[in-house]
Enzyme design. Structure first.
Site, PDB file in Angstrom:
ATOM      1  N   ASP A   9      29.933  78.338  32.930  1.00 27.23           N
ATOM      2  CA  ASP A   9      31.285  77.800  33.114  1.00 27.23           C
ATOM      3  C   ASP A   9      32.228  78.965  33.426  1.00 27.23           C
ATOM      4  O   ASP A   9      32.326  79.899  32.639  1.00 27.23           O
ATOM      5  CB  ASP A   9      31.694  77.110  31.811  1.00 27.23           C
ATOM      6  CG  ASP A   9      32.944  76.273  31.971  1.00 27.23           C
ATOM      7  OD1 ASP A   9      32.896  75.082  31.646  1.00 27.23           O
ATOM      8  OD2 ASP A   9      33.977  76.825  32.404  1.00 27.23           O
ATOM      9  N   ASP A 103      33.639  74.772  39.256  1.00 23.82           N
ATOM     10  CA  ASP A 103      33.559  75.988  38.438  1.00 23.82           C
ATOM     11  C   ASP A 103      32.459  75.961  37.367  1.00 23.82           C
ATOM     12  O   ASP A 103      32.554  76.682  36.374  1.00 23.82           O
ATOM     13  CB  ASP A 103      34.921  76.250  37.783  1.00 23.82           C
ATOM     14  CG  ASP A 103      35.322  75.162  36.808  1.00 23.82           C
ATOM     15  OD1 ASP A 103      34.624  74.135  36.751  1.00 23.82           O
ATOM     16  OD2 ASP A 103      36.330  75.346  36.112  1.00 23.82           O
ATOM     17  N   GLU A 104      31.460  75.129  37.546  1.00 27.60           N
ATOM     18  CA  GLU A 104      30.388  75.120  36.539  1.00 27.60           C
ATOM     19  C   GLU A 104      29.079  74.648  37.150  1.00 27.60           C
ATOM     20  O   GLU A 104      29.074  73.881  38.111  1.00 27.60           O
ATOM     21  CB  GLU A 104      30.748  74.199  35.361  1.00 27.60           C
ATOM     22  CG  GLU A 104      31.005  72.786  35.806  1.00 27.60           C
ATOM     23  CD  GLU A 104      31.291  71.823  34.664  1.00 27.60           C
ATOM     24  OE1 GLU A 104      30.641  71.904  33.615  1.00 27.60           O
ATOM     25  OE2 GLU A 104      32.173  70.972  34.865  1.00 27.60           O
TER      26      GLU A 104
END
Length: 399
Positions: A9, A103-104
DNA sequence: TCTGGGGTCCTAGGACCC
DNA sequence: TCTGGGGTCCTAGGACCC
């Protein structure tokens, strides 16, 4: 054998991207979001979080908590570029990647780590190298399932690494507040709190006793959640590239309005945008949805299914306008949205259409080439009867 | 200055068919 | 005439996540 799943993350990702463009922002309270009407905080720096600023908070409220915050509207092409750098970096360590959002991602590292003497050191090195090469910071969860990995990456931020084996679940997860359980949001959490469930441990205890009240609350999710909390959830990383199922566009008006023509103009722009994005994604959709939010925040969805899928601006706009006409009451409206749903690839449509146009001809041709069930699967809906269905029909005919 | 915009997945009820 | 069960499709609504 248990797999090794990582959930990576990126920490305060949008803010970090901005800091890399303008290092003078580092250490300052930064908010990504809009300051106008309806503006909310998209995300914010850790400094801003110290003041109590949170994602989703109205910007004016955030500014009350943190008057010196620097507000930056999003630069999404920049974030998208950095996101690619992130994924390309991870690919060097394993190709079994599932990108869960900008974003992960989940990564299956079982094979990569099988010959590594010190896996933790390897993962720490990954984290450091990502920072050196891209400037991005991340926290990492390491676990035998995706759920535990996700909970792990959330446990220590920024730049944390948290390993959760099954035997660690009680020690690490049980003390956490119920709100931190992935999938339990702001509607379910208060209900659980009312039932005396304040921590993940409280929930686990009742679930493992098969408490009937909890069973009812979660419905068909119940056994899935029971697996998650006991460390037996899914460990399958989905490597298929993202295939959108709907494409939508919505906007909050500058002023609430009840004027049909005015809202129609918004709907025109929204439809245009949706059409363009669908064409770009090479998708056509079988239904058009109109969303209206009134001044009391009551949301209504109205949709219409089409005979032929489309991504044509005029068609989308037409249907959306019909839905608006039929559903615009006397309420003041603050937001409208248009979404194209049930998307498929245009190439699939050609096959479907040709079947309906020359049904018998194509049927004969296909039936000799493919098993009927296989064909039906490709058509997404049964065009020809399978043997079982024919039998069933026979049964009815003889009644 | 009240409360975004992009999505996914699930459920429930009614229509309709066999 | 009444009764009924199983299945699919469509529509509307809601919860959740980033």
């Amino acid at each position: 054998m248990a797999k090794v799943i990582l959930h990576i993350d990126l920490n305060a990702f949008f803010v970090r991207c901005e800091e890399l463009e303008d290092p003078s922002l580092i250490g300052k309270p930064v908010i990504i979001g809009h300051s106008g009407r309806g503006g909310v905080v998209s995300t914010c720096s850790y400094k801003a979080r110290e003041f109590g600023v949170r994602s989703g908070m109205p910007t004016f409220q955030a500014l009350k908590l943190c008057p010196n915050a620097i507000i930056i509207p999003g630069h999404y092409s920049l974030y998208s570029k950095k996101s690619h750098e992130f994924i390309n970096f991870v690919k060097k360590h394993s190709t079994l990647i599932e990108q869960a959002s900008i974003d992960e991602c989940y990564v299956d590292m079982t094979k990569t780590l099988s010959n590594i003497k010190n896996p933790l050191e390897y993962i720490k090195n990954m984290q450091d190298t990502l920072f050196k090469e891209t400037g991005l910071m991340c926290s990492i969860g390491v676990a035998p399932t995706k759920f535990l990995a996700k909970m792990g990456s959330d446990y220590k931020k920024p730049m944390g690494i948290t390993i959760i084996h099954r035997k660690d679940i009680a020690r690490i997860l049980y003390p956490l507040p119920i709100e931190s359980f992935f999938g339990i949001g702001k509607k379910t959490a208060p209900k659980l709190r009312k039932m005396g469930i304040n921590t993940i441990g409280d929930l686990a205890k009742l679930i493992n006793e098969d408490d009937p009240e909890i069973k009812k609350e979660f419905g068909r999710f119940y056994y899935g959640i029971k697996d998650w909390i006991n460390g037996y959830g899914s460990d399958e990383v989905e490597t298929e590239p993202w295939d959108p199922k709907s494409i939508g566009n919505s906007t909050t008006f500058k002023f609430d309005t009840n004027n049909f023509e005015e809202i129609k103009e918004y709907v025109r722009e929204l439809s245009k945008e949706v059409s363009e994005r669908a064409k770009e994604a090479n998708k056509v959709g079988y239904s058009v949805q109109l969303v209206l939010k009134d001044d009391n925040f009551k949301v209504i969805n109205r949709s219409k299914k089409l005979n032929k899928p489309t991504n044509d601006f005029i068609e989308i706009f037409d249907i959306a306008t019909q839905l608006l006409e039929a559903n615009l009451g006397d309420k003041m409206i603050r937001l409208a949205g248009v979404t194209l749903q049930n998307l498929i690839d245009p190439s699939e449509v050609v096959i479907q259409m040709s079947i309906f146009d020359n049904y018998d001809e194509i049927k004969e041709e296909c039936a000799t080439k493919l098993l009927i069930a296989e064909l039906n699967r490709k058509m997404k809906k049964p065009v020809f009867k399978t043997a079982a269905e024919t039998l069933r029909d026979k049964k009815y005919e003889t009644r």
